[in-house]
Design an enzyme around this catalytic site. Structure first.
Site, short mmCIF file in Angstrom:
data_model
loop_
_atom_site.label_atom_id
_atom_site.label_comp_id
_atom_site.label_asym_id
_atom_site.label_seq_id
_atom_site.Cartn_x
_atom_site.Cartn_y
_atom_site.Cartn_z
N CYS A 265 0.85 -1.19 0.00
CA CYS A 265 0.00 0.00 0.00
C CYS A 265 0.89 1.25 0.00
O CYS A 265 1.79 1.38 -0.82
CB CYS A 265 -0.95 -0.04 1.18
SG CYS A 265 -2.20 1.27 1.19
N LEU A 266 0.68 2.17 0.91
CA LEU A 266 1.49 3.37 0.96
C LEU A 266 2.95 3.06 1.24
O LEU A 266 3.85 3.80 0.83
CB LEU A 266 0.93 4.33 2.02
CG LEU A 266 1.56 5.72 2.13
CD1 LEU A 266 1.62 6.40 0.78
CD2 LEU A 266 0.81 6.56 3.13
#
Length: 586
Positions: A314-315
């Site tokens: 994800c991030l």
């Protein structure tokens, strides 16, 4: 531990102190959604609709046609020989039970579905409305319709009526008790009942290991080897700081970390600090320096002259891509490969999260964060719930408050309730520079005083996207293949942002429907259009993508070595066992 000096960036506009109490209250009540943004979108849509007689005529004709369809259905439904005149959208299970196929409930469901179709037609295709305002207007109407669905009303829902009759109203009494218990927990700022069984280190995050490095922002965990010989190159995993890392180390049956250790990999994990008000000035540069680059230096000290496989989720994957580009620019060859799991680097089309990204939305969030210096994770969770409100909000109302049931707490649900906070400065930079300006994909992003170009990534890249991802749409994740200058493997996995990634190959929690598509591409050779890739992609293979990734890591490794136990590194005089101390912060 030294507290880092905040990274140097151009100062963002500061919120006015007089505005903060009001805007903070608005943000809390609206889950961070800007009422001004919604109002502007609705005004844009309505104004253009009012000066579009052709669209009005089209909608009037559609309304008449749908009314006739519904009237014909309602007159024939009692015979049991008529087909429905409207079908629910994919994934909408509100009217799937047998009770909804019986009159008069079938007529209610069909009326609602036809109304839903009409409003979709009304909010789309109005000439002159900006694309963003069109999406926001449709979102607002969808929220209202989901709230007014007949499935939410006890006197119109046949499942609730049957349960009430057969249980003599006990379901409603139990549901009222459930509602009161949840309301008290929210008012008292308590965690949901039952999650205490999945405390990290007790019910989840059980893979043995030890913290081997720590700084103000992150702990670095190294896991004990489970095989007598291990692959020479260690593997660093960088999770998102929007979530606790142990989604990748849940129970032993569904732990990606345990699986990798069992396959002979030496696994390191970054565990992020849960920041407080004192960390309000930490920025993206601090996360890059202290979360990724510092971890790589610590691993190099423990594995001299050895390159490192790195994976980001994800991030965390976005951050890893920045780090890999910087290291490539510096001609630092510490990385052996890069793996990006459901991670975007091009935010031009961020999916439904883009509904919450415009100047008005970001300004409201910045004002809300200015009070305490961070964004509470529960506010972000509320925004995610609104994206899929019919499943995450209204289905819960029916299941727990009308049917009187209790949804069992699973390890995934307990992890989802373990919210983290986001420093104000970092989150503002993240929204403005990545989402709003899309600087990373356009070679306009600077980090640690250097320009970041993804073209500088030249090591092999393994990219995983999930088909039903509302957070990182697979089409956006795919775009990294054309932004890096490297051999790439792209894997499209069944499932969503979390379940698609946490997909063990065996055991009681293995998903029977799990499948993936896998292709390999030379540098700059991947099809530019993700839909073109999908049309050419091979048929989906049944099973978990974990085995595919393990094989790819082995392919890009250089043999085996004797496994060594985790060194006993003292952090401020103490040996800290996995899962570490940062993950326990509330």
């Amino acid at each position: 531990m030294p507290v880092p000096v905040p990274s140097a960036q151009a100062p963002e506009p500061q919120p006015a102190a007089l505005d903060l109490p009001l805007k903070g209250t608005i943000a809390r009540w609206s889950h961070g959604v800007s009422p001004a943004s919604i109002a502007m979108a609705q005004a844009d849509w309505l104004t253009h609709l009012l000066v579009s007689p052709s669209k009005q005529a089209e909608l009037a004709s559609s309304a008449l046609q749908k009314s006739l369809q519904w009237s014909q259905f309602a007159s024939q439904v009692w015979s049991g020989r008529c087909a429905p005149c409207a079908e629910p959208l994919p994934g909408d299970k509100r009217f799937s039970k047998r009770e909804w196929q019986l009159p008069p409930f079938a007529t209610l469901a069909q009326a609602f579905l036809l109304t839903e179709q009409w409003w979709s037609e009304a909010t789309h295709g109005v000439r002159g409305v900006s694309r963003h305002h069109e999406e926001v207007a449709a979102f607002g109407v969808r929220q209202l319709l989901d709230m007014l669905s007949p499935s939410n009303l006890p006197m119109l829902n046949p499942e609730v009526i049957r349960a009430t009759v057969t249980q003599s109203g006990a379901n409603l009494a139990t549901g009222l008790a459930n509602l009161w218990r949840d309301a008290v927990a929210v008012a008292a700022d308590e965690r949901p009942r039952g999650v205490e069984a999945f405390r990290p280190g007790e019910g989840v995050a059980l893979t043995p290991g030890r913290v081997v490095h720590s700084n103000h922002l992150a702990e670095l965990i190294r896991y004990e080897p489970a095989t007598p010989r291990v692959h020479k190159e260690p593997l660093l995993i960088v999770p998102s700081w929007i979530m606790k890392f142990y989604i990748l180390d849940l129970t032993p049956d569904d732990s990606l970390v345990r699986y990798l250790v069992g396959q002979g990999h030496t696994v390191y994990m970054v565990s992020w600090r849960n920041p407080g008000s004192e960390d309000r000035d930490l920025g993206l540069d601090d996360y890059l320096e202290l979360g990724v680059l510092d971890a790589l230096r610590a691993i190099q000290a423990l594995h001299p002259r050895t390159r490192v496989h790195a994976a980001g989720y994800c991030l965390g994957g976005t951050l890893l891509a920045m780090a890999a580009a910087l290291l490539g620019r510096r001609h630092d060859n510490v990385l052996k490969s890069v793996t990006l799991l459901a991670a975007e680097v091009d935010f031009e089309q961020p999916g439904e999260l883009g509904l919450f990204i415009d100047e008005s939305q970001i300004a409201l969030l910045e004002d809300a964060m200015a009070e305490r210096g961070y964004l509470d994770g529960r506010q972000m969770a509320g925004a995610f719930q609104m994206i899929d409100s019919k499943d995450l909000v209204w289905s819960k109302l029916v299941h727990e408050y009308l049917m009187g049931a209790r949804t069992p707490v699973t390890p995934m649900r307990a992890w989802n309730a373990d919210a983290t906070r986001l420093p104000a400065r970092m989150h503002s930079q993240y929204l403005r520079r990545l989402y709003l300006e899309n600087e990373l994909a356009e070679d306009a992003y600077t980090a640690l005083g250097e320009r970041v170009s993804l073209r500088d990534i030249r090591v092999p890249v393994f990219v995983v996207a999930t088909e039903r991802d509302h957070v990182s749409p697979w089409q956006s994740v795919y775009k990294v293949l054309r932004l890096v200058h490297a051999h790439t493997d792209f894997v499209l996995v069944s499932g969503g942002h979390n379940v698609g990634i946490v997909s063990p190959p065996a055991g009681p929690l293995a998903y029977a429907e799990a499948s993936y598509r896998h292709t390999h591409h030379a540098a700059d050779a991947a099809p530019p259009d993700p839909q073109e890739w999908l049309a050419r992609a091979p048929a989906a293979q049944h099973g978990s993508w974990w085995t595919c990734w393990h094989g790819w890591l082995v392919q890009h490794s250089q043999g085996m070595a004797t496994a060594r136990p985790v060194p006993k590194v003292r952090i401020e005089g103490q040996l800290i066992p996995a899962p570490g101390s940062y993950v326990l912060q509330r």
